[in-house]
Design a protein around this motif. Structure first.
Motif, PDB file in Angstrom:
ATOM      1  N   THR B  88      51.162  46.382  39.429  1.00 39.42           N
ATOM      2  CA  THR B  88      50.824  46.833  40.778  1.00 39.42           C
ATOM      3  C   THR B  88      51.377  45.855  41.810  1.00 39.42           C
ATOM      4  N   THR B  89      51.251  44.571  41.518  1.00 37.39           N
ATOM      5  CA  THR B  89      51.811  43.562  42.425  1.00 37.39           C
ATOM      6  C   THR B  89      53.325  43.696  42.518  1.00 37.39           C
ATOM      7  N   LEU B  90      53.974  43.927  41.390  1.00 34.96           N
ATOM      8  CA  LEU B  90      55.437  44.046  41.418  1.00 34.96           C
ATOM      9  C   LEU B  90      55.872  45.286  42.203  1.00 34.96           C
ATOM     10  N   PRO B 104      53.352  37.813  53.788  1.00 36.45           N
ATOM     11  CA  PRO B 104      53.595  38.620  52.591  1.00 36.45           C
ATOM     12  C   PRO B 104      52.492  39.648  52.364  1.00 36.45           C
ATOM     13  N   SER B 105      52.892  40.751  51.789  1.00 36.65           N
ATOM     14  CA  SER B 105      51.926  41.788  51.439  1.00 36.65           C
ATOM     15  C   SER B 105      51.220  41.405  50.149  1.00 36.65           C
ATOM     16  N   SER B 106      50.152  42.118  49.885  1.00 40.32           N
ATOM     17  CA  SER B 106      49.468  41.981  48.604  1.00 40.32           C
ATOM     18  C   SER B 106      48.790  43.314  48.321  1.00 40.32           C
ATOM     19  N   VAL B 107      48.452  43.569  47.075  1.00 38.97           N
ATOM     20  CA  VAL B 107      48.010  44.907  46.661  1.00 38.97           C
ATOM     21  C   VAL B 107      46.761  45.384  47.413  1.00 38.97           C
ATOM     22  N   GLU B 108      46.680  46.689  47.612  1.00 39.99           N
ATOM     23  CA  GLU B 108      45.551  47.260  48.343  1.00 39.99           C
ATOM     24  C   GLU B 108      44.277  47.242  47.504  1.00 39.99           C
ATOM     25  N   GLY B 109      44.386  47.450  46.222  1.00 33.80           N
ATOM     26  CA  GLY B 109      43.203  47.515  45.364  1.00 33.80           C
ATOM     27  C   GLY B 109      42.470  48.830  45.544  1.00 33.80           C
ATOM     28  N   PRO B 110      41.407  49.043  44.746  1.00 32.80           N
ATOM     29  CA  PRO B 110      40.737  50.352  44.714  1.00 32.80           C
ATOM     30  C   PRO B 110      39.562  50.479  45.684  1.00 32.80           C
ATOM     31  N   PHE B 111      39.297  49.468  46.531  1.00 30.71           N
ATOM     32  CA  PHE B 111      38.043  49.481  47.289  1.00 30.71           C
ATOM     33  C   PHE B 111      38.195  49.808  48.767  1.00 30.71           C
ATOM     34  N   HIS B 112      39.393  50.224  49.180  1.00 27.82           N
ATOM     35  CA  HIS B 112      39.525  50.608  50.580  1.00 27.82           C
ATOM     36  C   HIS B 112      38.767  51.905  50.843  1.00 27.82           C
ATOM     37  N   GLY B 223      37.861  34.863  45.372  1.00 28.87           N
ATOM     38  CA  GLY B 223      37.280  35.416  46.596  1.00 28.87           C
ATOM     39  C   GLY B 223      38.345  35.708  47.640  1.00 28.87           C
ATOM     40  N   HIS B 224      38.211  36.862  48.303  1.00 31.28           N
ATOM     41  CA  HIS B 224      39.241  37.273  49.268  1.00 31.28           C
ATOM     42  C   HIS B 224      38.700  38.323  50.226  1.00 31.28           C
ATOM     43  N   LEU B 225      39.364  38.444  51.365  1.00 30.52           N
ATOM     44  CA  LEU B 225      39.225  39.604  52.243  1.00 30.52           C
ATOM     45  C   LEU B 225      40.508  40.417  52.112  1.00 30.52           C
ATOM     46  N   HIS B 226      40.392  41.715  52.374  1.00 30.48           N
ATOM     47  CA  HIS B 226      41.570  42.570  52.499  1.00 30.48           C
ATOM     48  C   HIS B 226      41.801  42.825  53.985  1.00 30.48           C
ATOM     49  N   ILE B 227      43.064  42.803  54.402  1.00 32.50           N
ATOM     50  CA  ILE B 227      43.407  43.171  55.778  1.00 32.50           C
ATOM     51  C   ILE B 227      44.629  44.089  55.759  1.00 32.50           C
ATOM     52  N   ARG B 228      44.511  45.191  56.464  1.00 34.84           N
ATOM     53  CA  ARG B 228      45.671  46.060  56.697  1.00 34.84           C
ATOM     54  C   ARG B 228      45.928  46.045  58.204  1.00 34.84           C
ATOM     55  N   VAL B 229      47.161  45.804  58.592  1.00 37.54           N
ATOM     56  CA  VAL B 229      47.479  45.677  60.016  1.00 37.54           C
ATOM     57  C   VAL B 229      48.545  46.694  60.393  1.00 37.54           C
ATOM     58  N   PRO B 247      38.094  28.699  42.298  1.00 30.44           N
ATOM     59  CA  PRO B 247      38.636  28.197  41.019  1.00 30.44           C
ATOM     60  C   PRO B 247      39.600  29.166  40.332  1.00 30.44           C
ATOM     61  N   TYR B 248      39.653  30.412  40.801  1.00 26.84           N
ATOM     62  CA  TYR B 248      40.501  31.390  40.112  1.00 26.84           C
ATOM     63  C   TYR B 248      41.821  31.668  40.827  1.00 26.84           C
ATOM     64  N   LEU B 249      42.159  30.857  41.831  1.00 27.15           N
ATOM     65  CA  LEU B 249      43.408  31.106  42.577  1.00 27.15           C
ATOM     66  C   LEU B 249      44.635  31.086  41.671  1.00 27.15           C
ATOM     67  N   ASP B 250      44.605  30.219  40.671  1.00 22.61           N
ATOM     68  CA  ASP B 250      45.773  30.093  39.788  1.00 22.61           C
ATOM     69  C   ASP B 250      45.812  31.143  38.687  1.00 22.61           C
ATOM     70  N   SER B 251      44.762  31.938  38.587  1.00 22.78           N
ATOM     71  CA  SER B 251      44.695  32.872  37.456  1.00 22.78           C
ATOM     72  C   SER B 251      44.054  34.190  37.869  1.00 22.78           C
ATOM     73  N   ASP B 252      44.315  34.625  39.098  1.00 22.76           N
ATOM     74  CA  ASP B 252      43.831  35.927  39.584  1.00 22.76           C
ATOM     75  C   ASP B 252      44.133  37.008  38.552  1.00 22.76           C
ATOM     76  N   ALA B 253      43.117  37.726  38.103  1.00 24.25           N
ATOM     77  CA  ALA B 253      43.324  38.770  37.085  1.00 24.25           C
ATOM     78  C   ALA B 253      44.285  39.852  37.559  1.00 24.25           C
ATOM     79  N   ALA B 254      44.459  39.989  38.883  1.00 23.62           N
ATOM     80  CA  ALA B 254      45.364  41.019  39.423  1.00 23.62           C
ATOM     81  C   ALA B 254      46.673  40.434  39.962  1.00 23.62           C
ATOM     82  N   PHE B 255      46.873  39.132  39.844  1.00 27.34           N
ATOM     83  CA  PHE B 255      48.135  38.482  40.242  1.00 27.34           C
ATOM     84  C   PHE B 255      48.518  38.793  41.699  1.00 27.34           C
TER      85      PHE B 255
END
Lengths: 300, 300
Positions: B88-90, B104-112, B223-229, B247-255
């Motif tokens: 999804t990231t690619l 840079p963009s990043s994935v929208e995810g399923p929670f919008h 932990g993150h916020l989503h923003i669409r502009v 602690p999970y910045l280096d290993s985000d399950a969704a990259f």
């Protein structure tokens, strides 16, 4: 963080995210890790090549979910996708490379079931197809790759009828119809009576059918028998025997055809041949000699 | 028949069956034919690389069928597989390449979901998390890639609470909680009040969870916020804002993590800052400036 999130590209110029995903593989099953790394690299390569839009990617994932919704205990639509994309044939090929003289393998398909033991010469067509279809005699030898005959080899045979139906799909056929287990005689020979199999379509009512239509392909499999041959000390061979006048030989929906396993169904009308096999009139004569490799002759 | 069933190998030494399958592509949708040819070549390449046994291939197809059985109108397990494999990231990356200065963009995810319109400075955390979690002010500017501020840009914001739950997953949160639509002021500035988001796990009760466990991976997203502009004349940006001490910045399950979208949550205790944003005590201050590209600046 710079190691995992840098912009440097990996092997063959792979994108950073590919290297991140591969870099997270840390399971204990090394075979599975090898498989997953290859799968990740090939799927990422696919995305890099075609650069799908978000809508295209979503449509692809929806197609997979819909394929899942067609799976039941008796129908595995993903197997059908694998067959229609030639993947099942390729998996079969990589596992069954032997000496040049070996009869080539071909995919087992979804219609194998336990066959009734039969005597050499038995008629395996006891359903409504007998009398309606062209009758045939299939005969040949089982040998090793050095010309030695193999007595006592077990042939497991199954086929569809002249309408393209297997007994398990057709309430009018008796159980075990067009199936049989035969044992080669002291000369390594086998023979049995049946009917000429017909070409038939794969199921087109699901996602695999949609995919075939989108690719501009027909769903037909050329007429064939399946044969599995087991002999002590030899690599078990599962293959097809294809009818050489079938119009779909060049475009088998499952890509299972190989030149060595296409056979003539030769008309025979002479009384000597008819009597030899106990036929009641003209029939089609098929010679199919099978050559097995030993396990040590197989390429790994 | 010799053309399609010969033993000659194709581009990059592909096996004959690969060329047969590609050779059967004759659909009218040329984009789909391009996609299918690439998919066929990459899947065949995967099989050639790992040489799966018949049992391994069957297990893979069974995994896909089981993934299908977990799909419902509200859960698309194949999307989760795509996320967990970095696909999804690619896909997001190949569609959102812009100038170096672009955020840079990043994935929208399923929670919008549809967010309530808010005034600048509003508190979007109106559920039980307020008073329980660390409060925060998120502020910044929206600009083009040449330093020009963009008044009237629309920010669509959504986030999980301090327990990692979105309002749509949590009956205790009011509808629209931790969501908001904001419009930048005449200086291209935005600001709003919320709570610090927490890391949370992706669903582990299905095939994607089994896959993560087999790969030796954890299910956590930092932990993150989503923003669409959205801003007139500009490419709409969908991105994440990540918490820099997670602690999970280096290993985000969704990259989905990229260095440019990791931000400090800086503690502020001075009365001037507290009064400026109408806080009732110490809070965490986040500056996140967003730079958009025009459509013509995007790389295709």
């Amino acid at each position: 963080m710079s190691e995992t999130m840098g912009s440097g590209r990996g092997p063959a110029g792979s994108p950073p995210v590919t290297e991140q995903v591969v870099g997270q593989l840390q399971g204990a099953d090394t075979r599975l890790m090898t498989i997953m790394e290859s799968l990740i690299r090939h799927l990422h390569g696919f995305v890099e090549d075609v650069r799908p839009t978000a809508a295209e990617w979503e449509a692809g994932l929806a197609f997979l979910a819909r394929t899942g919704s067609f799976c039941t205990p008796t129908r595995q639509e993903f197997v059908l996708l694998s067959d229609m994309l030639g993947l099942t044939t390729l998996v079969d090929d990589v596992n069954n490379q032997g000496p040049a003289d070996m009869t080539p393998s071909s995919v087992e398909g979804p219609f194998h079931s336990v066959a009734p033991p039969r005597e050499l010469g038995d008629l395996i067509a006891a359903g409504p197809e007998w009398g309606r279809a062209e009758s045939a005699v299939i005969h040949g030898t089982v040998q090793d790759c050095h010309g030695n005959r193999l007595p006592g080899a077990i042939l497991d045979v199954w086929q569809a009828d002249d309408k393209g139906h297997y007994d398990t799909q057709d309430a009018e056929q008796p159980e075990g119809n067009l199936r049989g287990l035969f044992t080669t005689d002291e000369n390594g020979e086998y023979w049995f009576r049946t009917v000429k199999p017909a070409s038939y379509p794969v199921p087109m009512d699901g996602p695999a059918g949609d995919m075939l239509r989108a690719m501009g392909r027909h769903p037909m499999r050329p007429g064939h028998l399946h044969i599995r041959v087991e002999a002590a000390g030899h690599h078990t061979l599962t293959t097809h025997v294809f009818v050489n006048d079938d119009p779909y030989l060049d475009s088998d929906a499952a890509f299972a055809v190989k030149p060595e396993i296409i056979v003539d169904f030769e008309p025979r009308e002479d009384q000597a041949s008819i009597e030899r096999y106990g036929m009641d009139g003209p029939y089609l004569d098929v010679t199919f000699d099978i050559r097995l490799a030993t396990e040590s002759e197989m390429k790994r």
